[in-house]
Design a protein around this motif. Structure first.
Motif, PDB file in Angstrom:
ATOM      1  N   ASP A 272     -34.328  33.085 -44.657  1.00  0.00           N
ATOM      2  CA  ASP A 272     -33.404  32.875 -43.533  1.00  0.00           C
ATOM      3  C   ASP A 272     -34.311  32.043 -42.340  1.00  0.00           C
ATOM      4  O   ASP A 272     -34.848  32.800 -41.620  1.00  0.00           O
ATOM      5  N   ARG A 273     -34.528  30.785 -42.163  1.00  0.00           N
ATOM      6  CA  ARG A 273     -35.352  30.309 -41.260  1.00  0.00           C
ATOM      7  C   ARG A 273     -35.112  30.772 -40.171  1.00  0.00           C
ATOM      8  O   ARG A 273     -36.002  31.051 -39.025  1.00  0.00           O
ATOM      9  N   ALA A 274     -33.920  30.647 -39.443  1.00  0.00           N
ATOM     10  CA  ALA A 274     -33.633  30.769 -38.141  1.00  0.00           C
ATOM     11  C   ALA A 274     -33.925  31.977 -37.516  1.00  0.00           C
ATOM     12  O   ALA A 274     -34.356  32.268 -36.480  1.00  0.00           O
ATOM     13  N   ARG A 275     -33.286  33.110 -38.064  1.00  0.00           N
ATOM     14  CA  ARG A 275     -33.716  34.298 -37.666  1.00  0.00           C
ATOM     15  C   ARG A 275     -34.915  35.157 -38.043  1.00  0.00           C
ATOM     16  O   ARG A 275     -35.771  35.751 -37.246  1.00  0.00           O
ATOM     17  N   ASN A 276     -35.659  34.880 -39.330  1.00  0.00           N
ATOM     18  CA  ASN A 276     -36.585  35.558 -39.626  1.00  0.00           C
ATOM     19  C   ASN A 276     -37.884  34.736 -39.162  1.00  0.00           C
ATOM     20  O   ASN A 276     -38.955  35.432 -39.037  1.00  0.00           O
ATOM     21  N   GLY A 277     -37.768  33.710 -38.723  1.00  0.00           N
ATOM     22  CA  GLY A 277     -38.883  32.758 -37.979  1.00  0.00           C
ATOM     23  C   GLY A 277     -39.378  33.561 -36.616  1.00  0.00           C
ATOM     24  O   GLY A 277     -40.214  33.287 -35.925  1.00  0.00           O
ATOM     25  N   ARG A 278     -38.436  34.321 -36.115  1.00  0.00           N
ATOM     26  CA  ARG A 278     -38.857  34.999 -34.590  1.00  0.00           C
ATOM     27  C   ARG A 278     -39.445  36.376 -34.899  1.00  0.00           C
ATOM     28  O   ARG A 278     -39.522  36.882 -33.886  1.00  0.00           O
ATOM     29  N   ILE A 279     -39.322  36.850 -35.885  1.00  0.00           N
ATOM     30  CA  ILE A 279     -40.073  38.223 -36.118  1.00  0.00           C
ATOM     31  C   ILE A 279     -41.401  38.227 -36.419  1.00  0.00           C
ATOM     32  O   ILE A 279     -41.973  37.306 -36.775  1.00  0.00           O
ATOM     33  N   VAL A 280     -41.767  39.191 -35.651  1.00  0.00           N
ATOM     34  CA  VAL A 280     -43.504  39.345 -35.463  1.00  0.00           C
ATOM     35  C   VAL A 280     -43.960  40.295 -36.890  1.00  0.00           C
ATOM     36  O   VAL A 280     -43.462  41.026 -37.212  1.00  0.00           O
ATOM     37  N   ILE A 281     -44.679  39.439 -37.486  1.00  0.00           N
ATOM     38  CA  ILE A 281     -45.409  40.008 -38.938  1.00  0.00           C
ATOM     39  C   ILE A 281     -46.703  40.339 -38.898  1.00  0.00           C
ATOM     40  O   ILE A 281     -47.498  39.654 -38.366  1.00  0.00           O
ATOM     41  N   THR A 282     -47.069  41.731 -38.915  1.00  0.00           N
ATOM     42  CA  THR A 282     -48.385  42.075 -38.526  1.00  0.00           C
ATOM     43  C   THR A 282     -48.812  43.119 -39.476  1.00  0.00           C
ATOM     44  O   THR A 282     -48.067  43.873 -40.086  1.00  0.00           O
ATOM     45  N   ALA A 283     -50.165  43.203 -39.648  1.00  0.00           N
ATOM     46  CA  ALA A 283     -50.631  44.360 -40.477  1.00  0.00           C
ATOM     47  C   ALA A 283     -50.611  45.528 -39.677  1.00  0.00           C
ATOM     48  O   ALA A 283     -50.787  45.352 -38.273  1.00  0.00           O
ATOM     49  N   ALA A 284     -50.756  46.599 -40.330  1.00  0.00           N
ATOM     50  CA  ALA A 284     -50.760  47.932 -39.386  1.00  0.00           C
ATOM     51  C   ALA A 284     -52.081  47.879 -38.431  1.00  0.00           C
ATOM     52  O   ALA A 284     -53.101  47.441 -38.836  1.00  0.00           O
ATOM     53  N   GLN A 285     -51.943  48.214 -37.349  1.00  0.00           N
ATOM     54  CA  GLN A 285     -52.908  48.740 -36.179  1.00  0.00           C
ATOM     55  C   GLN A 285     -53.819  49.859 -36.612  1.00  0.00           C
ATOM     56  O   GLN A 285     -55.090  49.985 -36.420  1.00  0.00           O
ATOM     57  N   GLN A 286     -53.253  50.856 -37.280  1.00  0.00           N
ATOM     58  CA  GLN A 286     -53.791  52.279 -37.477  1.00  0.00           C
ATOM     59  C   GLN A 286     -53.640  52.448 -39.157  1.00  0.00           C
ATOM     60  O   GLN A 286     -52.801  53.470 -39.228  1.00  0.00           O
ATOM     61  N   PRO A 287     -54.172  51.814 -40.080  1.00  0.00           N
ATOM     62  CA  PRO A 287     -53.578  51.670 -41.437  1.00  0.00           C
ATOM     63  C   PRO A 287     -53.955  53.258 -41.907  1.00  0.00           C
ATOM     64  O   PRO A 287     -53.116  53.776 -42.688  1.00  0.00           O
ATOM     65  N   ALA A 288     -55.158  53.781 -41.471  1.00  0.00           N
ATOM     66  CA  ALA A 288     -55.526  55.193 -41.944  1.00  0.00           C
ATOM     67  C   ALA A 288     -54.734  56.167 -41.336  1.00  0.00           C
ATOM     68  O   ALA A 288     -54.380  57.318 -41.824  1.00  0.00           O
ATOM     69  N   GLU A 289     -54.705  55.944 -39.855  1.00  0.00           N
ATOM     70  CA  GLU A 289     -54.212  57.028 -39.129  1.00  0.00           C
ATOM     71  C   GLU A 289     -52.781  57.317 -38.891  1.00  0.00           C
ATOM     72  O   GLU A 289     -52.119  58.386 -38.646  1.00  0.00           O
TER      73      GLU A 289
END
Length: 312
Positions: A272-289
């Motif tokens: 879904d190019r129109a809607r999913n293109g606006r989502i921030v996709i990010t790795a966890a900032q605190q993966p262990a905690e």
């Protein structure tokens, strides 16, 4: 502040090979003294081995009784009753039918009670409360490791059903190419795909990632590309319907974020190019905690009359 005064929560997070213990400071939204303590867990061990590993980890946490411990761990588990339901998942078989709450309440330092929380829920709540998803009202989080964990949040509340939410909020029940998703996206699936591509005995995922980055190993690059494009294509319709503003990715395999992010985004965009293109996709900032922070948040917030409130 010390565990027992209500401002600090003693917590543990159980993985397939380890248990981590810490004290979470609710005021700073962090680990007390910035420290956690890890012990090895044998996923094939006895109930006594399992409980002993948790008790050893907990012994590092100063807990003046009476305190309420919070424990994040993977399913299948009866979180309300504190009883294992593991069967055929490759780990913790000894805990099937075992009353872990009774065992830990009798063994953990200062324990007056023990609450249990799903590890993926805890991870996503931790990232929303004090990490990469902080400030976002609508959040989806996934964890990548031995399987695919997931949690869908809106205004800090876990959703189990509704538009874009899979059954019970669990992405792992979905299918790809006619098979369970985890046959394509999981530690074992990545290793199996690499073995098929090379005809060689597969190394662990960390080594496959190293070969993809440093050795120009086309099979290794292809394994990551195919798996996470597939994951994006499965998640795409869900995210388009749920409309989160951020997708947070954690778990051991997310350590290879440079190999995961692009194919995941490609799969989402194709769905879904129109809607999913606006989502921030990010790795966890605190993966262990994050699982520790989220378990503390859940244990505290769920004790209030109306369930999960906004950020503490």
């Amino acid at each position: 502040m010390s565990p027992g005064d209500g401002s600090v929560v003693p917590v543990m997070e159980v993985g397939g090979t380890h248990v981590t213990a810490a004290s979470v400071d609710l005021g700073t939204r962090g680990l007390r003294f910035g420290r956690s303590f890890r012990e090895v867990v044998d996923g094939d061990g006895s109930t006594g081995d399992f409980v002993s590993a948790l008790v050893r980890a907990a012994a590092h946490v100063p807990a003046r009784g009476p305190v309420r411990w919070a424990v994040a761990l993977p399913g299948p588990f009866d979180y309300a009753r504190g009883i294992g339901q593991y069967e055929g998942v490759g780990k913790f078989d000894a805990l099937r039918g075992f009353d872990l709450r009774a065992a830990l309440t009798a063994s953990l330092p200062g324990a007056a009670a023990v609450s249990f929380w799903n590890d993926a829920d805890s991870f996503v709540l931790g990232e929303w409360w004090a990490g990469a998803a902080r400030g976002h009202r609508s959040v989806v989080g996934i964890t990548l490791g031995s399987g695919v964990g997931s949690c869908f949040l809106r205004d800090g509340r876990i959703l189990r059903h509704g538009p874009g939410v899979p059954p019970d909020g669990r992405v792992h029940v979905l299918r790809y190419a006619g098979e369970p998703l985890e046959e394509t996206v999981s530690r074992r699936a990545l290793r199996r795909a690499y073995a098929r591509a090379t005809g060689a005995s597969p190394p662990d995922v960390q080594e496959i990632a190293r070969r993809a980055r440093q050795g120009g190993d086309r099979a290794a690059v292809g394994v990551f590309a195919e798996a996470f494009t597939a994951l994006g294509s499965v998640l795409g319709p869900l995210l388009a319907a749920f409309e989160p503003t951020v997708l947070v990715v954690g778990g051991a395999i997310a350590g290879a974020w440079d190999l995961v992010a692009e194919p995941l985004r490609a799969g989402l965009t194709a769905a879904d190019r129109a809607r999913n293109g606006r989502i921030v996709i990010t790795a966890a900032q605190q993966p262990a905690e994050a699982p520790l922070l989220g378990a503390a948040y859940l244990a505290t917030a769920c004790g209030r009359p109306h369930g999960l409130p906004g950020p503490l």
